[in-house]
Design a protein around this motif. Structure first.
Motif, mmCIF file in Angstrom:
data_model
loop_
_atom_site.group_PDB
_atom_site.id
_atom_site.type_symbol
_atom_site.label_atom_id
_atom_site.label_comp_id
_atom_site.label_asym_id
_atom_site.label_seq_id
_atom_site.Cartn_x
_atom_site.Cartn_y
_atom_site.Cartn_z
ATOM 1 N N PHE A 76 -4.237 -3.964 -11.347
ATOM 2 C CA PHE A 76 -3.683 -2.683 -11.783
ATOM 3 C C PHE A 76 -3.257 -1.800 -10.615
ATOM 4 N N ASP A 77 -4.012 -1.799 -9.541
ATOM 5 C CA ASP A 77 -3.673 -0.925 -8.418
ATOM 6 C C ASP A 77 -2.237 -1.166 -7.959
ATOM 7 N N ASN A 122 0.864 -1.183 0.000
ATOM 8 C CA ASN A 122 0.000 0.000 0.000
ATOM 9 C C ASN A 122 0.899 1.232 0.000
ATOM 10 N N PRO A 123 0.342 2.406 -0.224
ATOM 11 C CA PRO A 123 1.198 3.597 -0.314
ATOM 12 C C PRO A 123 2.016 3.871 0.947
ATOM 13 N N ASP A 124 1.570 3.357 2.079
ATOM 14 C CA ASP A 124 2.291 3.616 3.323
ATOM 15 C C ASP A 124 3.490 2.695 3.520
ATOM 16 N N GLY A 167 15.075 4.671 -17.887
ATOM 17 C CA GLY A 167 14.183 4.380 -19.002
ATOM 18 C C GLY A 167 12.733 4.654 -18.643
ATOM 19 N N PRO A 168 11.838 4.438 -19.597
ATOM 20 C CA PRO A 168 10.420 4.700 -19.347
ATOM 21 C C PRO A 168 9.870 3.810 -18.238
ATOM 22 N N CYS A 169 8.767 4.265 -17.665
ATOM 23 C CA CYS A 169 8.110 3.504 -16.611
ATOM 24 C C CYS A 169 6.747 3.008 -17.120
ATOM 25 N N PHE A 170 6.070 2.255 -16.273
ATOM 26 C CA PHE A 170 4.791 1.652 -16.667
ATOM 27 C C PHE A 170 3.783 2.716 -17.089
ATOM 28 N N ARG A 171 3.786 3.862 -16.410
ATOM 29 C CA ARG A 171 2.823 4.915 -16.767
ATOM 30 C C ARG A 171 3.130 5.527 -18.137
ATOM 31 N N ASP A 172 4.387 5.424 -18.588
ATOM 32 C CA ASP A 172 4.693 5.919 -19.935
ATOM 33 C C ASP A 172 4.054 5.032 -20.995
ATOM 34 N N LEU A 213 1.506 8.053 -4.741
ATOM 35 C CA LEU A 213 1.943 6.719 -5.135
ATOM 36 C C LEU A 213 0.743 5.853 -5.479
ATOM 37 N N GLY A 214 0.756 5.299 -6.699
ATOM 38 C CA GLY A 214 -0.302 4.384 -7.104
ATOM 39 C C GLY A 214 -1.604 5.043 -7.481
ATOM 40 N N ALA A 215 -1.603 6.370 -7.581
ATOM 41 C CA ALA A 215 -2.865 7.065 -7.848
ATOM 42 C C ALA A 215 -3.417 6.675 -9.207
#
Lengths: 90, 374
Positions: free
Chosen positions: B132-133, B111-113, B175-180, B257-259
């Motif tokens: 996906f989360d 989790n984000p924490d 390099g690129p990340c998953f969000r790219d 994070l993870g938004a």
């Protein structure tokens, strides 16, 4: 004639076709012809203005289509357009 | 940690003789710490092959227990393990294969924490998750913590594998990340996991092997990692596509994070029963859409157009985006999903979801069950 490749999850929108040959001088043309043939792609894959949704990737000959310039660039006669979608199975 | 040459030479002989490995490479493997998030279909082969190769420290994160339905693809486990925590059964099996390595287990969910602290002591992070989360959370944490992420995902007979956020010494840039690659996850109505979509057991096995191979290449500093590349595989017709992934310089960083950034849900998307009542009374221009099934609509409704949630995109031409659109259902769950689906194709439309659904509305305004909006 460009060949468009679909992931299997898109086949319900393409009458179960895995690939499709579409006319077009550039990506915009091909997508216009593609969605005219398979209008169900609009919504789950492309927006109304034919942009891939943020969880869809579009590539031409392996290179990503990311800008309006990419979409307007001339395609070679045997261009391969590849669509992928975000999946999460593990 | 130094190699025990006698033991290691024997155990790892077939890989040490490779010029790309050698004694130096074997020492690198032994000194490496790899965290595998998810001990399921992907994680099982990853863990077995990394343990077999002699990766010195393996971390395993998973909060699930072994289920009989896992066994056709999760090859770390057997019938005797059913009901046991996956991390416990996995550690036992991995140490049976290679007792010389350290296995850390974390029976928790990321989790984000906790994500940054859990990732901190590892060199490489393997995304072997099934949702996906967690994928976006790992990606964001790898960017923040400057760690490479070895990614894979599967769906039925297809899979994808890549290496994200890998540091390139030549360019001194990551390099690129998953969000790219995928800026946002698909909306829930377009998402299916293995339990819903099904999967042939060998598919995560294949993709997990590709992931393990990428991890070993990163540690050994050999070959060409799949950084800036995505390997997309269809095992039903043996189609392989090697695709370039570029950094998306126009992409806004994730706010947290993870938004999940879009299709965005905003609290202001909820429309209160009082507000809807005001709009209906004043005949404000709006389209009311019932996204329940037809039998529910016939039983009691607020009127408007009936478009069941499952048909909402197929029948999008019936939506009038020149006006406000108010979706409603029984309690608000389906209307929220409908709003997100429609927002994905009409990002600028004025969309609302009736808070509490028809149930709450009719509790407050019991005489309005026959109100009909255009």
């Amino acid at each position: 004639m460009a060949v468009v490749h679909f992931p299997r999850q898109f086949m319900p929108y393409t009458d179960q076709h895995k690939t499709h040959e579409a006319e077009g001088l550039c990506v915009n043309d091909v997508l216009g012809n593609l969605t005219a043939r398979f209008p169900a792609l609009i919504g789950p894959v492309f927006s109304e203005d034919l942009h891939p949704l943020p969880f869809v990737g579009l590539f031409v000959n392996g290179m990503p289509v990311m800008s309006a310039q990419d979409r307007g660039r001339a395609l070679d006669s045997n261009a391969q357009l590849i669509l992928i979608n975000a999946v999460a199975g593990g | 940690m130094q190699c025990d040459l006698k033991t290691d030479t024997s155990r790892y002989a077939r890989q040490i003789i490779l010029s790309e490995v050698g004694a130096l490479g074997q020492q690198r493997l032994k000194d490496s710490k790899v965290l595998v998030v998810g001990a399921g279909g992907l994680g099982c082969p990853v863990l077995l092959y990394l343990a077999g190769a002699g990766v010195g420290t393996l971390g395993i994160i998973d909060n699930d227990i072994v289920d009989l339905s896992n066994l056709h693809r999760q090859i770390l486990y057997g019938v005797a393990d059913v009901g046991e925590l996956k991390v416990s059964a996995a550690k036992r099996r991995v140490n049976q294969l290679n007792p010389d390595i350290v296995v850390d287990t974390f029976a928790t969910t990321l989790n984000p924490d906790n994500v940054l602290s859990l990732l901190a002591s590892y060199d490489i992070i393997v995304d072997a998750t099934d949702n996906f989360d967690t994928k976006y959370l790992i990606s964001d944490a790898c960017v923040a913590g400057e760690k490479p992420m070895v990614y894979a995902s599967i769906s039925q007979f297809e899979g994808q594998v890549s290496v994200f956020n890998h540091y390139h010494h030549a360019t001194q840039e990551r390099g690129p990340c998953f969000r790219d690659l995928f800026e946002t996850p698909p909306p829930p109505h377009l998402t299916q996991n293995c339990a819903q979509a099904g999967v042939l057991g060998v598919i995560p096995g294949l993709l997990g092997c590709f992931q393990a191979n990428e991890v070993l290449k990163l540690i050994l500093q050999t070959g060409e990692p799949l950084s800036g590349k995505l390997l997309s595989i269809d095992c039903l017709d043996n189609t392989f596509h090697l695709l370039s992934v570029h950094k998306n310089r126009n992409r806004l960083p994730a706010p947290t994070l993870g938004a999940s950034t879009t299709p965005a849900w905003r609290d202001s998307d909820w429309l209160s029963p009082d507000k809807l009542h005001d709009w209906l009374e004043s005949q404000a221009p709006l389209q009311l859409v019932d996204v329940r099934d037809s039998h529910e609509h016939l039983h009691a409704s607020l009127g408007g157009r009936l478009i069941p949630l499952k048909d909402i995109l197929d029948r999008r031409q019936e939506l009038d985006t020149t006006r406000r659109i108010v979706f409603y259902c029984k309690s608000g769950v389906r209307s929220k999903a409908a709003l997100l689906a429609v927002r994905s194709i009409h990002p600028h439309a004025e969309l609302f979801s009736l808070e509490g659904g028809i149930e709450r509305y009719l509790t407050t305004y019991p005489d309005n069950a026959t109100l009909v909006a255009p």
